[in-house]
Write a protein that holds these residues in place. Structure first.
Motif, PDB file in Angstrom:
ATOM      1  N   MET A  65       0.835  -1.184   0.000  1.00  0.00           N
ATOM      2  CA  MET A  65       0.000   0.000   0.000  1.00  0.00           C
ATOM      3  C   MET A  65       0.878   1.245   0.000  1.00  0.00           C
ATOM      4  SD  MET A  65      -3.311   0.128   2.518  1.00  0.00           S
ATOM      5  CE  MET A  65      -4.133  -1.429   2.530  1.00  0.00           C
ATOM      6  N   THR A  66       0.427   2.246  -0.707  1.00  0.00           N
ATOM      7  CA  THR A  66       1.149   3.515  -0.714  1.00  0.00           C
ATOM      8  C   THR A  66       0.913   4.243   0.614  1.00  0.00           C
ATOM      9  OG1 THR A  66      -0.699   4.778  -1.607  1.00  0.00           O
ATOM     10  CG2 THR A  66       0.797   3.722  -3.213  1.00  0.00           C
ATOM     11  N   GLU A  67       1.704   5.253   0.870  1.00  0.00           N
ATOM     12  CA  GLU A  67       1.537   6.026   2.101  1.00  0.00           C
ATOM     13  C   GLU A  67       0.151   6.687   2.175  1.00  0.00           C
ATOM     14  OE1 GLU A  67       2.298   6.999   5.811  1.00  0.00           O
ATOM     15  OE2 GLU A  67       3.698   5.829   4.615  1.00  0.00           O
ATOM     16  N   PRO A  68      -0.323   7.316   1.087  1.00  0.00           N
ATOM     17  CA  PRO A  68      -1.686   7.875   1.156  1.00  0.00           C
ATOM     18  C   PRO A  68      -2.751   6.798   1.420  1.00  0.00           C
ATOM     19  CG  PRO A  68      -0.511   8.813  -0.696  1.00  0.00           C
ATOM     20  CD  PRO A  68       0.339   7.700  -0.155  1.00  0.00           C
ATOM     21  N   ASP A  69      -2.586   5.618   0.828  1.00  0.00           N
ATOM     22  CA  ASP A  69      -3.524   4.525   1.086  1.00  0.00           C
ATOM     23  C   ASP A  69      -3.502   4.112   2.555  1.00  0.00           C
ATOM     24  OD1 ASP A  69      -4.498   4.352  -1.502  1.00  0.00           O
ATOM     25  OD2 ASP A  69      -3.258   2.620  -2.045  1.00  0.00           O
ATOM     26  N   LEU A  70      -2.314   4.006   3.129  1.00  0.00           N
ATOM     27  CA  LEU A  70      -2.201   3.646   4.545  1.00  0.00           C
ATOM     28  C   LEU A  70      -2.864   4.693   5.441  1.00  0.00           C
ATOM     29  CD1 LEU A  70       1.455   2.289   4.751  1.00  0.00           C
ATOM     30  CD2 LEU A  70      -0.649   1.005   5.147  1.00  0.00           C
ATOM     31  N   THR A  71      -2.661   5.942   5.109  1.00  0.00           N
ATOM     32  CA  THR A  71      -3.282   7.019   5.882  1.00  0.00           C
ATOM     33  C   THR A  71      -4.791   6.926   5.791  1.00  0.00           C
ATOM     34  OG1 THR A  71      -1.371   8.455   5.526  1.00  0.00           O
ATOM     35  CG2 THR A  71      -3.451   9.529   6.141  1.00  0.00           C
ATOM     36  N   ARG A  78      -8.887  14.974   0.464  1.00  0.00           N
ATOM     37  CA  ARG A  78      -7.842  15.720   1.180  1.00  0.00           C
ATOM     38  C   ARG A  78      -6.503  14.979   1.152  1.00  0.00           C
ATOM     39  NH1 ARG A  78      -8.579  18.221   7.181  1.00  0.00           N
ATOM     40  NH2 ARG A  78      -6.858  19.654   7.028  1.00  0.00           N
ATOM     41  N   ILE A  79      -6.530  13.700   1.416  1.00  0.00           N
ATOM     42  CA  ILE A  79      -5.295  12.917   1.464  1.00  0.00           C
ATOM     43  C   ILE A  79      -4.630  12.823   0.096  1.00  0.00           C
ATOM     44  CG2 ILE A  79      -4.390  10.565   1.780  1.00  0.00           C
ATOM     45  CD1 ILE A  79      -6.507  10.352   4.099  1.00  0.00           C
ATOM     46  N   PHE A  80      -5.413  12.548  -0.928  1.00  0.00           N
ATOM     47  CA  PHE A  80      -4.818  12.362  -2.239  1.00  0.00           C
ATOM     48  C   PHE A  80      -4.454  13.665  -2.912  1.00  0.00           C
ATOM     49  CE2 PHE A  80      -6.591   8.208  -1.347  1.00  0.00           C
ATOM     50  CZ  PHE A  80      -5.489   7.435  -1.626  1.00  0.00           C
ATOM     51  N   GLU A  81      -5.118  14.753  -2.578  1.00  0.00           N
ATOM     52  CA  GLU A  81      -4.682  16.064  -3.065  1.00  0.00           C
ATOM     53  C   GLU A  81      -3.357  16.445  -2.429  1.00  0.00           C
ATOM     54  OE1 GLU A  81      -7.820  18.877  -2.380  1.00  0.00           O
ATOM     55  OE2 GLU A  81      -8.825  18.348  -4.253  1.00  0.00           O
ATOM     56  N   ALA A  82      -3.227  16.199  -1.135  1.00  0.00           N
ATOM     57  CA  ALA A  82      -1.993  16.521  -0.428  1.00  0.00           C
ATOM     58  C   ALA A  82      -0.816  15.696  -0.942  1.00  0.00           C
ATOM     59  CB  ALA A  82      -2.165  16.295   1.069  1.00  0.00           C
TER      60      ALA A  82
END
Length: 95
Positions: free
Chosen positions: A1-7, A88-92
């Motif tokens: 999983m990518t970091e944004p996915d984990l978040t 928000r997460i994926f825009e960031a």
């Protein structure tokens, strides 16, 4: 999983336990893993689906799996919150 996915996955877990909480265990220090079985499917829907689909899934869990009456307004609110977190997460992560 990518970091944004984990978040996002962690946020789904937290939102289901602390905010969705259809059986009311979060305020009574209930089992922290009570809703964890729903996290993978909700995470998948948050990533791929729209609000009505996610809301319908949450409502079906409440009614069909938990035997509750279900609260469509609450399910809708939780779905919208999770989708807002996704944005928000994926825009960031893309900036």
């Amino acid at each position: 999983m990518t970091e944004p996915d984990l978040t996002l996955y962690r946020i789904v877990d937290e939102v289901l336990y602390y905010l969705w909480d259809p059986i009311g265990i979060a305020n009574s220090a209930g089992p922290r893993d009570e809703y964890r079985m729903y996290v993978p499917k909700v995470f998948e829907l948050v990533k791929m689906a729209d609000g009505p689909t996610l809301s319908a899934y949450l409502l079906s869990v409440e009614r069909d799996r938990m035997g509750l009456a279900g609260h469509s307004a609450s399910a809708h609110q939780i779905a919208e919150l999770l989708l807002a977190w996704r944005v928000r997460i994926f825009e960031a992560s893309s900036s």
